[in-house]
Scaffold this motif. Sequence first.
Motif, short mmCIF file in Angstrom:
data_model
loop_
_atom_site.label_atom_id
_atom_site.label_comp_id
_atom_site.label_asym_id
_atom_site.label_seq_id
_atom_site.Cartn_x
_atom_site.Cartn_y
_atom_site.Cartn_z
N PHE A 159 0.68 8.38 6.27
CA PHE A 159 -0.44 8.98 5.55
C PHE A 159 -0.27 8.64 4.08
CE2 PHE A 159 -2.89 12.25 3.45
CZ PHE A 159 -3.98 12.46 4.29
N VAL A 160 -1.31 8.09 3.47
CA VAL A 160 -1.24 7.69 2.06
C VAL A 160 -1.97 8.72 1.21
CG1 VAL A 160 -1.80 5.91 0.37
CG2 VAL A 160 -1.17 5.26 2.70
N THR A 161 -1.25 9.30 0.26
CA THR A 161 -1.86 10.24 -0.67
C THR A 161 -1.53 9.80 -2.10
OG1 THR A 161 -2.18 12.60 -1.18
CG2 THR A 161 0.08 11.86 -0.81
N GLY A 162 -2.13 10.49 -3.07
CA GLY A 162 -1.90 10.13 -4.46
C GLY A 162 -1.56 11.34 -5.30
N THR A 163 -1.09 11.07 -6.51
CA THR A 163 -0.79 12.16 -7.43
C THR A 163 -2.07 12.74 -8.03
OG1 THR A 163 -0.40 10.43 -9.09
CG2 THR A 163 1.53 11.42 -8.04
N ASP A 164 -3.19 12.06 -7.85
CA ASP A 164 -4.47 12.50 -8.41
C ASP A 164 -5.54 11.56 -7.86
OD1 ASP A 164 -6.37 13.76 -9.95
OD2 ASP A 164 -5.36 13.47 -11.86
N THR A 165 -6.76 11.77 -8.28
CA THR A 165 -7.80 10.80 -7.95
C THR A 165 -7.72 9.63 -8.93
OG1 THR A 165 -10.16 10.57 -7.43
CG2 THR A 165 -9.59 11.80 -9.42
N GLU A 166 -8.27 8.49 -8.53
CA GLU A 166 -8.28 7.29 -9.39
C GLU A 166 -6.88 6.84 -9.80
OE1 GLU A 166 -11.05 5.57 -9.91
OE2 GLU A 166 -12.21 7.07 -8.79
N VAL A 167 -5.95 6.89 -8.86
CA VAL A 167 -4.59 6.37 -9.14
C VAL A 167 -4.31 5.08 -8.36
CG1 VAL A 167 -3.66 8.64 -9.73
CG2 VAL A 167 -3.50 7.81 -7.36
N GLY A 168 -5.32 4.58 -7.64
CA GLY A 168 -5.16 3.32 -6.94
C GLY A 168 -4.62 3.43 -5.53
N LYS A 169 -4.94 4.53 -4.85
CA LYS A 169 -4.46 4.69 -3.46
C LYS A 169 -4.91 3.54 -2.58
CE LYS A 169 -6.18 8.60 -2.33
NZ LYS A 169 -6.90 8.73 -3.62
N THR A 170 -6.19 3.21 -2.66
CA THR A 170 -6.72 2.16 -1.80
C THR A 170 -6.16 0.80 -2.19
OG1 THR A 170 -8.76 3.41 -1.45
CG2 THR A 170 -8.81 1.07 -0.91
N THR A 171 -6.03 0.56 -3.48
CA THR A 171 -5.45 -0.70 -3.95
C THR A 171 -4.06 -0.90 -3.36
OG1 THR A 171 -6.70 -0.63 -6.01
CG2 THR A 171 -4.71 -1.99 -5.99
N ILE A 172 -3.26 0.16 -3.39
CA ILE A 172 -1.90 0.08 -2.86
C ILE A 172 -1.92 0.01 -1.33
CG2 ILE A 172 0.31 1.26 -2.68
CD1 ILE A 172 -0.40 0.01 -5.46
N ALA A 173 -2.76 0.83 -0.70
CA ALA A 173 -2.84 0.82 0.77
C ALA A 173 -3.24 -0.57 1.28
CB ALA A 173 -3.82 1.87 1.25
N GLY A 176 -5.88 9.41 2.53
CA GLY A 176 -6.58 10.63 2.18
C GLY A 176 -7.61 10.39 1.09
N ALA A 177 -8.01 11.45 0.42
CA ALA A 177 -8.97 11.37 -0.68
C ALA A 177 -8.41 12.18 -1.83
CB ALA A 177 -10.33 11.91 -0.25
N GLY A 178 -8.24 11.55 -2.99
CA GLY A 178 -7.67 12.29 -4.11
C GLY A 178 -6.20 12.61 -3.86
N GLY A 179 -5.81 13.82 -4.25
CA GLY A 179 -4.41 14.23 -4.12
C GLY A 179 -4.12 14.99 -2.83
N TRP A 180 -2.95 15.62 -2.80
CA TRP A 180 -2.45 16.24 -1.58
C TRP A 180 -3.24 17.47 -1.16
CZ3 TRP A 180 0.11 14.74 2.36
CH2 TRP A 180 0.79 15.63 3.18
N ARG A 181 -3.76 18.24 -2.08
CA ARG A 181 -4.42 19.50 -1.75
C ARG A 181 -5.95 19.45 -1.82
NH1 ARG A 181 -0.60 21.61 0.89
NH2 ARG A 181 1.09 22.71 -0.16
N VAL A 182 -6.53 18.30 -1.64
CA VAL A 182 -7.99 18.19 -1.66
C VAL A 182 -8.58 19.07 -0.56
CG1 VAL A 182 -9.93 16.64 -1.20
CG2 VAL A 182 -8.11 15.93 -2.74
N PRO A 183 -9.50 19.98 -0.89
CA PRO A 183 -10.00 20.95 0.09
C PRO A 183 -10.85 20.32 1.20
CG PRO A 183 -10.42 21.69 -2.16
CD PRO A 183 -10.01 20.25 -2.25
#
Length: 229
Positions: A6-20, A118-125
């Motif tokens: 599962f790929v998550t990020g420290t925030d939104t717009e941190v390049g999750k998809t780029t890295i994934a 995921g979308a954004g960070g770990w606790r996205v509602p």
Amino acid sequence: MSQAFFVTGTDTEVGKTTIAAGLLRAARSAGLSTAAAKPVASGCEQTPDGLRNSDALALLGESTLALRYEQVNPFAFAPAIAPHLAAREAGVELSVAALAEPVRQILALGADFTLVEGAGGWRVPLAGTSSLADLAIDLQLPVILVVGVRLGCINHALLSAEAIERDGLRLAGWVANIVDGQTSRLAENLATLAARLNAPCLGQVPRLERADPASVAAYLQLAPLGMQI
């Protein structure tokens, strides 16, 4: 042996998809079969084929298995807002169970290397009191954390790692994605992250003029994930 993360990020717009996408390309280059899922995405564009999300399309493009867009991104919303708000406006119940079922179908295909982003960070509602963290917990997937390296990233990274481990999941690895190339004391910040995050670093990706999957993959390694290459 197939592995999924599962790929998550420290925030939104941190390049999750780029890295994934880079990780998927690295796996493909090593001769592994790949698959990906982006179960929920907002900020989608209307096309003749329906709503399409650029991140989901990027992941689909790096999947060697023949997947339909709707399999990769079953919940797509047009407004570029938090997914739970976009779902509410569309009258959709964004429950963990609803998201988990299509992901399980992709996992069942048994690709050598599968990423669920995921979308954004770990606790996205999500709906009610649940969050995307609950989806990762339900799927029992080890986590890859994308750290958007800029001022404040150490705090965000350590809090995210603590939350992941507190939720009972293993932080399998992390990637330093340098989103701000002018970050003061960059080397020292990276050294602090390496010393304090209890997981291997899969790579340090500089700010690239062209951050396509092949270019990003050159800075990443899969061996720390235990991949048989």
